[in-house]
Design an enzyme around this catalytic site. Structure first.
Site, PDB file in Angstrom:
ATOM      1  N   HIS A 225       0.821  -1.211   0.000  1.00  0.00           N
ATOM      2  CA  HIS A 225       0.000   0.000   0.000  1.00  0.00           C
ATOM      3  C   HIS A 225       0.859   1.267   0.000  1.00  0.00           C
ATOM      4  CE1 HIS A 225      -3.438   2.465   1.881  1.00  0.00           C
ATOM      5  NE2 HIS A 225      -3.907   1.993   0.742  1.00  0.00           N
ATOM      6  N   LYS A 227       3.224   4.431  -1.069  1.00  0.00           N
ATOM      7  CA  LYS A 227       3.344   5.382  -2.173  1.00  0.00           C
ATOM      8  C   LYS A 227       4.638   6.155  -1.965  1.00  0.00           C
ATOM      9  CE  LYS A 227      -1.321   4.842  -1.642  1.00  0.00           C
ATOM     10  NZ  LYS A 227      -2.001   4.314  -0.445  1.00  0.00           N
TER      11      LYS A 227
END
Length: 484
Positions: A225, A227
């Site tokens: 997940h 970034k």
């Protein structure tokens, strides 16, 4: 045709398979009791598909270290960590800095649990809307000279995704090292041919836990997940925005997209670069080296203190959750939280109750528009449980709130990819920036207070008077919350 005897044998077989999986849940998975009971109920009440769901969602990585350092890399990092621990244990040095002295235990926690070294030569810019964030991202990518390393959970095949991919292709053709890592679950509907132009231009791509068949991924429960984007070792991005048109507010379903993202210049980039390289090494199965060009010397750019903290199912400790807990326990005046998914475990729930009952101003904002109905109804049930202790709860009505933010006392804050939910704490691979800076935290608090203008408060009276249908949805969702 099926005879009654064949049908009986079939159902007996299903029952036997469910018993086997139930035993596996109890004796081998070693999950927490809430998760174990939830899976047992799924296997009991959905005997025909329970074992299929368990195959996809019930796997356990058993804390097996996936993103590892080589011996020499580990020695270099250990040297940095040891020096920082010695500094933090030196009372004479720490006491000369009242701010650092107050939060030295927080820094120690992140050092010991995640080897998260502390840096204070940083400059941070905050983005709360997609346009400004992606304008800055595009400009930074276009100016890259040495390398671009990008890691996103979702990278959509749409207008924005195509524009970003074109920039990456252009830079690869110029000779810039370009590596793009995306998640197999987040990009499940994006065909790998979309990324082919980048490899043809000389760039590299890798997929984290790719599906073994189209649209089928047995590692669906474990999602990268994170970034992360680092450019030339001088610029980096971290936060909640993925790559796609919806993050510019172009989704008819959600409309305006409210998120929080950071643009970092300074020494904290080394930690983000380190995490990217370890993620890349695992996903690409490539023996990448930690070259000097990835960790260049930097001039003085600012004085913001930062720690980059990661966590995942392979981690020894739930480092981001522990960081949240430490912040909540240290709060004296206020705790502000924004999260799209609010499914705390008992430790977080009790910590928030205790803080509120101690006189701390605790405020939580979640979206009013659910993107995952079960998660939304579970979130409202947990919020309702906090109301009688004085916690103020709100739902954001301007659009969709995707911001992952926590701050205390206008002093320290956390922004990153981790939601305040069990999935982010134990199942997803996440990464957050813990910020030790009054100015940056005050700016983040300003955005939080401004968001309250577009919120509806969930009062105790409103919560008590909710309909039977809503109570039923909450009850079912709450029951399933450990595996959502």
């Amino acid at each position: 045709m099926f005879t009654s005897e064949l049908l009986l044998r079939f159902f007996n077989l299903l029952f036997f398979i469910n018993i086997i999986f139930a035993l596996a849940v109890v004796f081998f998975e070693r999950k927490n009791p809430a998760s174990t009971w939830t899976w047992l109920m799924v296997l009991l009440f959905l005997p025909s598909i329970g074992f299929v769901l368990y195959l996809f969602l019930g796997q356990n990585l058993k804390r097996k270290k996936m993103f590892s350092l080589k011996k020499e890399e580990r020695e270099n990092l250990t040297s940095i960590i040891t020096k920082q621990k010695e500094f933090l244990n030196n009372d004479k040095l720490i006491k000369t800095n009242s701010f650092l002295n107050k939060y030295s235990d927080m820094i120690k926690l992140n050092l010991c649990s995640d080897n998260s070294f502390y840096t204070n030569n940083n400059h941070v810019t905050i983005f709360t809307d997609g346009k400004s964030k992606f304008d800055q991202l595009k400009e930074t990518l276009k100016n890259a000279k040495v390398y671009i390393h990008m890691e996103y959970y979702i990278f959509q095949n749409d207008t924005l995704g195509g524009a970003i991919l074109k920039i990456l292709c252009d830079k690869a053709k110029e000779g810039v090292e370009v590596k793009l890592l995306y998640d197999g679950m987040g990009c499940l509907k994006v065909h790998k041919s979309f990324f082919k132009p980048l490899t043809e231009a000389g760039g590299k791509i890798a997929c984290f836990f790719p599906p073994f068949l189209p649209y089928i991924n047995l590692r669906v429960n474990f999602r990268n997940h994170r970034k992360i984007c680092t450019v030339d070792g001088q610029y980096a991005f971290i936060g909640g925005f993925n790559i796609g048109d919806e993050y510019l507010g172009h989704s008819k379903k959600f409309g305006f997209w409210r998120d929080t993202h950071l643009f970092i210049q300074g020494d904290a980039i080394d930690a983000l670069q380190l995490h990217f390289l370890m993620d890349w090494r695992f996903a690409a199965n490539e023996d990448s080296t930690f070259e000097d060009k990835y960790f260049p010397h930097r001039a003085h750019v600012g004085k913001t203190g930062l720690q980059i903290v990661s966590s995942g199912p392979d981690s020894t400790w739930n480092s981001i959750k522990n960081g949240y807990l430490k912040m909540i326990s240290k709060a004296e005046k206020n705790i502000y939280i924004e999260t799209p998914y609010f499914i705390p475990d008992d430790s977080i729930l009790e910590a928030l109750r205790i803080a509120s009952l101690s006189g701390v101003d605790v405020r939580i904002i979640i979206p009013s528009k659910p993107d995952h109905p079960f998660v939304y109804w579970a979130s409202t049930s947990y919020m309702g449980e906090l109301l009688d202790s004085g916690v103020k709860c709100y739902t954001y009505t301007k659009g969709f709130l995707h911001s992952k933010f926590l701050s205390i006392d206008e002093s320290i804050s956390s922004v990153g990819t981790a939601n305040l939910d069990i999935r982010s704490f134990t199942l997803n691979f996440e990464i957050n920036a813990f910020i030790y800076d009054k100015k940056i935290t005050s700016d983040l608090d300003y955005f939080f207070i401004d968001d309250l203008k577009f919120c509806t408060e969930l009062t105790l009276e409103k919560y008590i008077s909710r309909s039977i249908a809503v109570k039923f949805k909450e009850s079912i969702s709450r029951l399933l919350s450990p595996i959502l």
